[in-house]
Design a protein around this motif. Structure first.
Motif, PDB file in Angstrom:
ATOM      1  N   TRP A   1       0.831  -1.203   0.000  1.00  0.00           N
ATOM      2  CA  TRP A   1       0.000   0.000   0.000  1.00  0.00           C
ATOM      3  C   TRP A   1       0.872   1.261   0.000  1.00  0.00           C
ATOM      4  N   ILE A   2       1.924   1.271   0.833  1.00  0.00           N
ATOM      5  CA  ILE A   2       2.810   2.438   0.909  1.00  0.00           C
ATOM      6  C   ILE A   2       3.500   2.666  -0.430  1.00  0.00           C
ATOM      7  N   ARG A   3       3.984   1.590  -1.050  1.00  0.00           N
ATOM      8  CA  ARG A   3       4.675   1.744  -2.333  1.00  0.00           C
ATOM      9  C   ARG A   3       3.742   2.283  -3.408  1.00  0.00           C
ATOM     10  N   ARG A   4       2.486   1.832  -3.425  1.00  0.00           N
ATOM     11  CA  ARG A   4       1.534   2.331  -4.419  1.00  0.00           C
ATOM     12  C   ARG A   4       1.147   3.781  -4.141  1.00  0.00           C
ATOM     13  N   LYS A   5       0.901   4.088  -2.871  1.00  0.00           N
ATOM     14  CA  LYS A   5       0.456   5.438  -2.509  1.00  0.00           C
ATOM     15  C   LYS A   5       1.524   6.487  -2.809  1.00  0.00           C
ATOM     16  N   HIS A   6       2.775   6.197  -2.442  1.00  0.00           N
ATOM     17  CA  HIS A   6       3.848   7.171  -2.587  1.00  0.00           C
ATOM     18  C   HIS A   6       4.682   6.972  -3.845  1.00  0.00           C
ATOM     19  N   ARG A   7       4.358   5.942  -4.623  1.00  0.00           N
ATOM     20  CA  ARG A   7       5.080   5.632  -5.869  1.00  0.00           C
ATOM     21  C   ARG A   7       6.589   5.584  -5.636  1.00  0.00           C
ATOM     22  N   ILE A   8       6.994   4.695  -4.722  1.00  0.00           N
ATOM     23  CA  ILE A   8       8.404   4.576  -4.390  1.00  0.00           C
ATOM     24  C   ILE A   8       8.877   3.144  -4.660  1.00  0.00           C
ATOM     25  N   PRO A   9      10.160   2.978  -4.915  1.00  0.00           N
ATOM     26  CA  PRO A   9      10.696   1.614  -5.086  1.00  0.00           C
ATOM     27  C   PRO A   9      10.885   0.952  -3.715  1.00  0.00           C
ATOM     28  N   SER A  10      11.106  -0.328  -3.729  1.00  0.00           N
ATOM     29  CA  SER A  10      11.293  -1.091  -2.481  1.00  0.00           C
ATOM     30  C   SER A  10      12.460  -0.580  -1.662  1.00  0.00           C
ATOM     31  N   SER A  11      13.496  -0.070  -2.324  1.00  0.00           N
ATOM     32  CA  SER A  11      14.682   0.395  -1.607  1.00  0.00           C
ATOM     33  C   SER A  11      14.390   1.597  -0.712  1.00  0.00           C
ATOM     34  N   GLN A  12      13.351   2.372  -0.999  1.00  0.00           N
ATOM     35  CA  GLN A  12      13.010   3.541  -0.191  1.00  0.00           C
ATOM     36  C   GLN A  12      11.914   3.258   0.836  1.00  0.00           C
ATOM     37  N   LEU A  13      11.457   2.029   0.903  1.00  0.00           N
ATOM     38  CA  LEU A  13      10.392   1.669   1.833  1.00  0.00           C
ATOM     39  C   LEU A  13      10.815   1.874   3.281  1.00  0.00           C
ATOM     40  N   ARG A  14      12.078   1.708   3.563  1.00  0.00           N
ATOM     41  CA  ARG A  14      12.600   1.863   4.920  1.00  0.00           C
ATOM     42  C   ARG A  14      12.412   3.284   5.442  1.00  0.00           C
ATOM     43  N   ASN A  15      12.268   4.267   4.567  1.00  0.00           N
ATOM     44  CA  ASN A  15      12.054   5.660   4.971  1.00  0.00           C
ATOM     45  C   ASN A  15      10.711   5.856   5.663  1.00  0.00           C
ATOM     46  N   HIS A  16       9.805   4.913   5.554  1.00  0.00           N
ATOM     47  CA  HIS A  16       8.480   5.015   6.166  1.00  0.00           C
ATOM     48  C   HIS A  16       8.398   4.220   7.464  1.00  0.00           C
ATOM     49  N   CYS A  17       9.542   3.949   8.062  1.00  0.00           N
ATOM     50  CA  CYS A  17       9.612   3.217   9.330  1.00  0.00           C
ATOM     51  C   CYS A  17      10.294   4.097  10.368  1.00  0.00           C
ATOM     52  N   ASP A  18       9.909   3.923  11.642  1.00  0.00           N
ATOM     53  CA  ASP A  18      10.570   4.724  12.665  1.00  0.00           C
ATOM     54  C   ASP A  18      11.630   3.935  13.440  1.00  0.00           C
ATOM     55  N   ARG A  19      11.299   2.780  13.998  1.00  0.00           N
ATOM     56  CA  ARG A  19      12.268   1.952  14.720  1.00  0.00           C
ATOM     57  C   ARG A  19      12.312   0.583  14.053  1.00  0.00           C
ATOM     58  N   GLY A  20      13.431   0.256  13.492  1.00  0.00           N
ATOM     59  CA  GLY A  20      13.533  -1.026  12.800  1.00  0.00           C
ATOM     60  C   GLY A  20      12.587  -1.042  11.605  1.00  0.00           C
ATOM     61  N   TRP A  21      11.700  -2.029  11.569  1.00  0.00           N
ATOM     62  CA  TRP A  21      10.726  -2.136  10.486  1.00  0.00           C
ATOM     63  C   TRP A  21       9.317  -1.851  10.981  1.00  0.00           C
ATOM     64  N   ARG A  22       9.167  -0.968  11.962  1.00  0.00           N
ATOM     65  CA  ARG A  22       7.847  -0.578  12.459  1.00  0.00           C
ATOM     66  C   ARG A  22       7.335   0.553  11.576  1.00  0.00           C
ATOM     67  N   PHE A  23       6.264   0.287  10.826  1.00  0.00           N
ATOM     68  CA  PHE A  23       5.731   1.276   9.892  1.00  0.00           C
ATOM     69  C   PHE A  23       5.095   2.426  10.649  1.00  0.00           C
TER      70      PHE A  23
ATOM     71  N   SER B   1       3.936   6.831  10.019  1.00  0.00           N
ATOM     72  CA  SER B   1       3.850   7.989   9.145  1.00  0.00           C
ATOM     73  C   SER B   1       2.975   9.048   9.801  1.00  0.00           C
ATOM     74  N   SER B   2       3.465  10.244   9.920  1.00  0.00           N
ATOM     75  CA  SER B   2       2.719  11.384  10.471  1.00  0.00           C
ATOM     76  C   SER B   2       2.105  11.072  11.839  1.00  0.00           C
ATOM     77  N   GLY B   3       2.845  10.406  12.683  1.00  0.00           N
ATOM     78  CA  GLY B   3       2.363  10.097  14.027  1.00  0.00           C
ATOM     79  C   GLY B   3       1.545   8.825  14.140  1.00  0.00           C
ATOM     80  N   ALA B   4       1.119   8.232  13.033  1.00  0.00           N
ATOM     81  CA  ALA B   4       0.357   6.982  13.055  1.00  0.00           C
ATOM     82  C   ALA B   4       1.346   5.822  12.952  1.00  0.00           C
ATOM     83  N   VAL B   5       1.206   4.851  13.864  1.00  0.00           N
ATOM     84  CA  VAL B   5       2.128   3.713  13.917  1.00  0.00           C
ATOM     85  C   VAL B   5       1.322   2.424  13.889  1.00  0.00           C
TER      86      VAL B   5
END
Length: 77
Positions: A17-39, A41-45
């Protein structure tokens, strides 16, 4: 067990869903995580289904307010 299945399904579909919404490749998916692989965004976890409090709906029946009133057939005659 159902909570685990829901968590598993959601955990696998949030990245899609994140990749489709933000049109990003898999390599940038980590930018939408705060600690480790915890998704996050904008205060929603995403903490999983087990973190959601279950609140039961209480039946209100005729006490539900409506903008319509039922008029008797005699008043229209």
């Amino acid at each position: 067990m159902a909570g685990g299945l829901i968590d598993h399904y959601t955990w696998n579909h949030i990245p899609i869903w994140i990749r489709r919404k933000h049109r990003i490749p898999s390599s940038q998916l980590r930018n939408h995580c705060d600690r480790g692989w915890r998704f996050a965004s904008s205060g929603a976890v995403f903490l999983g289904a087990s973190s959601v409090k279950i609140e039961r709906y209480r039946y209100r029946g005729a006490r539900i307010p409506t903008p319509w009133t039922i008029e008797s057939a005699a008043s229209h005659s």
